[in-house]
Write a protein that holds these residues in place. Structure first.
Motif, short mmCIF file in Angstrom:
data_model
loop_
_atom_site.label_atom_id
_atom_site.label_comp_id
_atom_site.label_asym_id
_atom_site.label_seq_id
_atom_site.Cartn_x
_atom_site.Cartn_y
_atom_site.Cartn_z
N CYS A 1 0.72 -1.34 -0.05
CA CYS A 1 0.11 0.15 -0.19
C CYS A 1 0.80 1.28 0.27
O CYS A 1 1.88 1.24 0.87
N ALA A 2 0.42 2.26 -0.92
CA ALA A 2 1.21 3.54 -1.00
C ALA A 2 1.06 4.29 0.28
O ALA A 2 2.10 5.25 0.76
N THR A 3 0.05 4.12 1.22
CA THR A 3 0.14 5.00 2.33
C THR A 3 -0.34 4.34 3.53
O THR A 3 -0.40 2.91 3.24
N PHE B 1 -7.65 0.01 -2.70
CA PHE B 1 -7.61 1.52 -2.71
C PHE B 1 -6.97 2.03 -1.74
O PHE B 1 -6.51 1.11 -0.79
N CYS B 2 -6.35 3.09 -1.71
CA CYS B 2 -5.90 3.89 -0.28
C CYS B 2 -6.07 5.31 -0.54
O CYS B 2 -6.31 6.04 -1.53
N VAL B 3 -6.04 5.79 0.77
CA VAL B 3 -6.20 7.44 0.92
C VAL B 3 -5.10 7.89 1.59
O VAL B 3 -4.28 7.37 2.29
N LEU B 4 -5.28 9.25 1.84
CA LEU B 4 -4.07 10.07 2.55
C LEU B 4 -4.24 10.05 4.06
O LEU B 4 -3.48 10.49 4.89
N VAL C 1 1.78 6.61 -8.41
CA VAL C 1 2.57 6.16 -7.19
C VAL C 1 3.14 4.81 -7.61
O VAL C 1 2.61 3.90 -8.04
N PRO C 2 4.45 4.59 -7.12
CA PRO C 2 5.13 3.37 -7.65
C PRO C 2 4.32 2.12 -7.00
O PRO C 2 4.04 1.98 -5.70
N GLY C 3 4.45 1.11 -7.55
CA GLY C 3 4.03 -0.12 -7.26
C GLY C 3 5.10 -1.04 -6.80
O GLY C 3 6.58 -0.58 -6.45
#
Length: 867
Positions: free
Chosen positions: A158-160, A176-179, A642-644
């Motif tokens: 996950c990016a966040t 999905f992800c949020v900030l 956003v990089p995977g």
């Protein structure tokens, strides 16, 4: 990617794979279709009998809205979505329509232009998760023997810190992800509402197809030995049929393909998920077509069956009662013994486990509704008038479908726990009862709001009232609605408790009694006339006899519970009939449009969204957009990358990866921008910074606050953060500048010297360029005189919601764009063009006659002396 049997299943032997899946699907749906055709005739008989004899539940006191979400959308906003194709996170604009299907677009503009969405998710059968731990635990159960640990074996990083995952046992998973945590809670409530609504896919208004389908599904699973509730009884009939096929097909494929999967843990999990998704998609397409053909074949017989029923209804009922009496005499002794020994001792505990959280949830619905009306009264009393009242009523009208405001009500019911009773009565999980109770809570909230709207509108129509009179009217309507809600809430809950007890107890009793009477039941079919045999089935009569044997005990248990005040239930003897006869006449009127009638209709409702295939009108949104305290919406809803994770090491490979990470990396060229790796970088890209050098005196610093900045395109952007850096600049006199030019030489000399050192010929047209050098030197002298001594430079950092703003006009003393790159002083020389001399002492740029300028040249400037 390793070559595995899973990939061979996906890419090789496609025809064989399709034939195998079609054979499995036809086998299951064929057996189900035979049972469905039998149950369709029985359901038609029950429907016609109910129509002739009448009957039903007590009349509701609250009004019911037929189409509450007309011209509405639930929610929309930006989410980061993980793309399986390139293993990257992308920002998507997500739109939740009134159907509760989730559609995601490239950006908001694509949605407003009614372009085709990137994808659409039907949430039936999904689970909305907010942590990778929950997700990995579910993943581990889908493929036995493969269990990943958080941070080492996961194939999605996950990016966040705030993920949102939609998990399905067979279909594709969505990440999905949020900030922020605030966004996560809001989106989680929305996703849960989508799942809750989609799982309730069978409409009760279909009085023939729905009972025929549910009874056929129950009898088919009982024939396979599966009694009790089923978690995958969710979605529409084709989806339920696909789940039924996968219930047997999925374990077989897992045992066949699972041991042959090769590679790392995450790679095996990924391959198995791809296989499961491909199989489920193909099975679903087949069940869709087969169910439509099945319904069409049954509807062809409807006219003939209806004629027979209406002609021979009395004889059919008499024949059924005769058979029921025979079966009752055989079954009741054994059923009564089972009831007294294994059911009655647990009735009170089951009912208490159901009633406690459900009653708290309905009580919370009442409290939420009451608090909203109190806010309306307060704002009206403060001088808002009918305009302010209409604004609040627009928001309250969709209160039941606001997942965030209803979340506190839903959470009360989620505490329902049947631990200790699930194994005894073969209850898979309490989720079936939780979601059903939540749907009923939402319906009661909407009925209360809808009734209040009509009562208030009727009281205000044609009357001019002040603040106090409006509050009295609101309070009067509020009391009437709350009384009706208390009665309807009690009725709905008692019905829910009875149905839940039946769903728990009846499968248990059938499982215990069926083996004993399995051989005796077929002989009762001989007692039924052949013309009526399609309307009277022995299996259905047997279940009705078992149901009747336990109904009396269930009714008594619910009646005893109604006496307890803590559950706030009305007794059965308290029946409100025609308490407000004129109220139901109001229910035939359309919904009240508060914006049009009380606000003039000129203002566009808050949260209005276009798109969705409706270009002529705007869809009002139930849930408002998320506005974060730390930052605004992403710029233009653009697609941020956003990089995977292309490679995630195993536990034993972590040390090796750390050693490689210490090696120097090749620096990328400026043409290869990196993607943000963390939340801070995402925030940096979505919060542009603009540097402005502003001349300011000491008095100006005291009033330098947040405000707006005017960009080059004329738009004003809000300034949320200002960092002031003060630096005193020493201004040189014209004589000092002149001496410095003489000592260092002119820019032209430096340019010419550089060319000669490289062996390149001197620039032709030297006369014109020398004249330009003189003018350039004069311009620098005038710039030195322009500003007063003691002038300071202020550097402002602008934090805005927009993308990186263009450079401001005249943001630097020299008049150049302060974009990080300053043009060289000999730019005009290189281009071979003479530049006009500007009067920098004036506020406006004017051309100065070179004849009016006196230049003193020293012997050091050889180039000028030669000219």
């Amino acid at each position: 990617m390793p070559c595995s049997e899973g990939k061979r299943w996906l890419h090789l032997n496609i025809n064989i794979r399709k034939m195998f899946l079609m054979f499995c699907t036809l086998g299951v749906t064929g057996e189900f279709g035979h049972v469905y055709e039998q149950q369709y005739a029985v359901a038609l008989f029950n429907s016609v009998r109910f129509e002739i004899e009448g009957g039903g539940a007590p009349q509701s006191q609250l009004l019911h809205r037929k189409n509450p979400l007309e011209d509405r959308s639930i929610f929309s906003g930006g989410l980061f979505q993980y793309l399986e194709e390139n293993k990257r996170w992308r920002n998507r604009f997500v739109f939740v329509a009134d159907t509760y299907n989730i559609s995601f677009y490239e950006n908001k503009m694509a949605h407003e232009r009614s372009l085709r969405p990137k994808g659409t998710i039907n949430c039936a059968g999904y689970k909305a998760l907010t942590s990778m731990e929950e997700y990995l635990e579910l993943i581990s159960t889908s493929l036995p023997g493969i269990k990943a640990k958080v941070g080492s074996g996961q194939f999605v990083k996950c990016a966040t810190q705030f993920p949102l995952i939609l998990w399905h046992p067979y279909a594709r998973h969505h990440y999905f992800c949020v900030l922020t945590e605030k966004e996560q809670k809001k989106w989680h409530a929305v996703l849960q509402d989508c799942v809750r609504h989609s799982n309730n896919g069978l409409s009760e208004e279909c009085r023939v197809q729905t009972p025929a389908f549910t009874d056929a599904m129950r009898l088919h699973r009982q024939a396979q030995g599966h009694y009790g509730t089923w978690d995958m009884m969710c979605g529409g009939p084709p989806q339920i049929l696909a789940n039924l096929v996968m219930e047997t097909l999925h374990p077989e494929l897992r045992n066949l393909i699972g041991p042959r999967l090769k590679g790392k843990i995450q790679q095996r999990q990924r391959n198995w998920m791809l296989i499961s998704e491909a199989v489920y998609k193909q099975v679903l397409s087949q069940t869709q077509a087969q169910y439509e053909a099945l319904v069409q074949a049954c509807e062809v017989q409807t006219s003939r069956l209806d004629t027979v029923l209406r002609t021979d209804m009395d004889q059919i009922i008499t024949s059924k009662e005769h058979v029921s009496g025979k079966i009752r005499a055989l079954v009741l002794p054994r059923a009564g013994q089972l009831l007294r020994g294994s059911v009655q001792p647990f009735l009170s505990s089951i009912l208490e486990a159901l009633m406690e959280p459900t009653s708290r949830g309905f009580s919370e619905v009442r409290d939420v509704f009451f608090r909203e009306l109190v806010e309306v009264s307060k704002n009206t009393l403060n001088g808002g008038g009918k305009d302010k009242l209409a604004e609040h009523m627009e928001k309250i009208s969709m209160l039941a479908f606001h997942p965030v405001k209803m979340q506190s009500c839903y959470e009360k019911v989620e505490q329902l726990n049947l631990e200790g009773l699930q194994q005894r009565f073969d209850v898979s999980s309490p989720s079936v009862f939780i979601q059903r109770a939540q749907i009923l809570m939402r319906e009661q909230m909407d009925n209360a709001v809808y009734t209040f709207e009509h009562l208030l509108h009727q009281s205000l129509e044609g009357k001019v009232q002040g603040g106090e009179d409006l509050c009295k009217t609101i309070h009067c309507c509020q009391d009437r609605v709350l009384k009706k809600y208390d009665y309807d809430s009690s009725t709905v809950r008692k019905k829910f408790f009875k149905e839940a007890l039946l769903q728990i107890i009846i499968p248990y009793m059938l499982k215990q009694l069926s083996p004993s009477f399995h051989l005796d039941l077929p002989r009762f079919q001989e007692l039924i006339f052949e013309d009526f045999s399609q309307f009277i089935l022995v299996e259905n009569v047997f279940e009705e006899v078992v149901l009747q044997s336990v109904t009396k005990d269930i009714m008594m248990a619910v009646k005893d519970a109604a006496v307890q005040k803590k559950h706030n239930l009305y007794r059965d003897s308290m029946i409100l009939t025609n308490s407000d006869p004129n109220l139901h006449l109001l229910g035939e009127n359309p919904s009240v449009d508060w914006a049009t009638q009380f606000r003039g209709g000129n203002e566009e409702p808050e949260g209005a969204l276009g798109g969705g295939g409706q270009s002529s009108r705007r869809r009002r949104q139930v849930v408002s957009m998320i506005q974060l305290d730390e930052m605004g919406p992403l710029p233009y809803e653009s697609c941020l990358e956003v990089p995977g994770v292309d490679f995630i090491p195993e536990e034993g490979e972590i040390e090796e990866v750390e050693v490689k990470a210490q090696e120097p990396k090749e620096q990328k060229t400026p043409t290869e921008p990196d993607s943000p790796d963390s939340v801070q970088e995402i925030c940096y890209h979505s919060k542009p910074v603009v540097e402005m050098m502003v001349s300011a005196s000491e008095e100006d610093f005291a009033v330098l606050t947040n405000g707006t900045g005017t960009l080059k395109d004329g738009k004003e952007e809000e300034v949320t953060l200002i960092t002031t850096v003060v630096e005193e600049m020493h201004r040189k006199s014209p004589q000092e500048v002149n001496e410095q030019l003489v000592e260092t030489g002119s820019p032209y000399q430096e340019a010419e010297g550089g060319l000669q050192e490289k062996g390149e010929p001197a620039i032709e047209g030297k006369g014109e360029e020398d004249e330009a050098a003189i003018k350039n030197a004069i311009q620098e002298i005038e710039i030195a005189v322009q500003e007063e001594d003691g002038e300071r430079i202020t550097e402002c950092v602008v934090d805005s919601d927009a993308e990186l703003a263009p450079p401001l006009v005249d943001s630097s003393p020299s008049g150049h764009d302060d974009g990080g790159f300053q043009p060289p002083t000999n730019e005009a020389l290189n281009e071979g063009k003479a530049q006009p001399i500007l009067d920098a002492l004036k506020t406006e740029d004017t051309v100065v006659d070179p004849g009016e300028v006196v230049v003193v040249l020293e012997p050091g400037d050889t180039a000028l002396h030669n000219e």
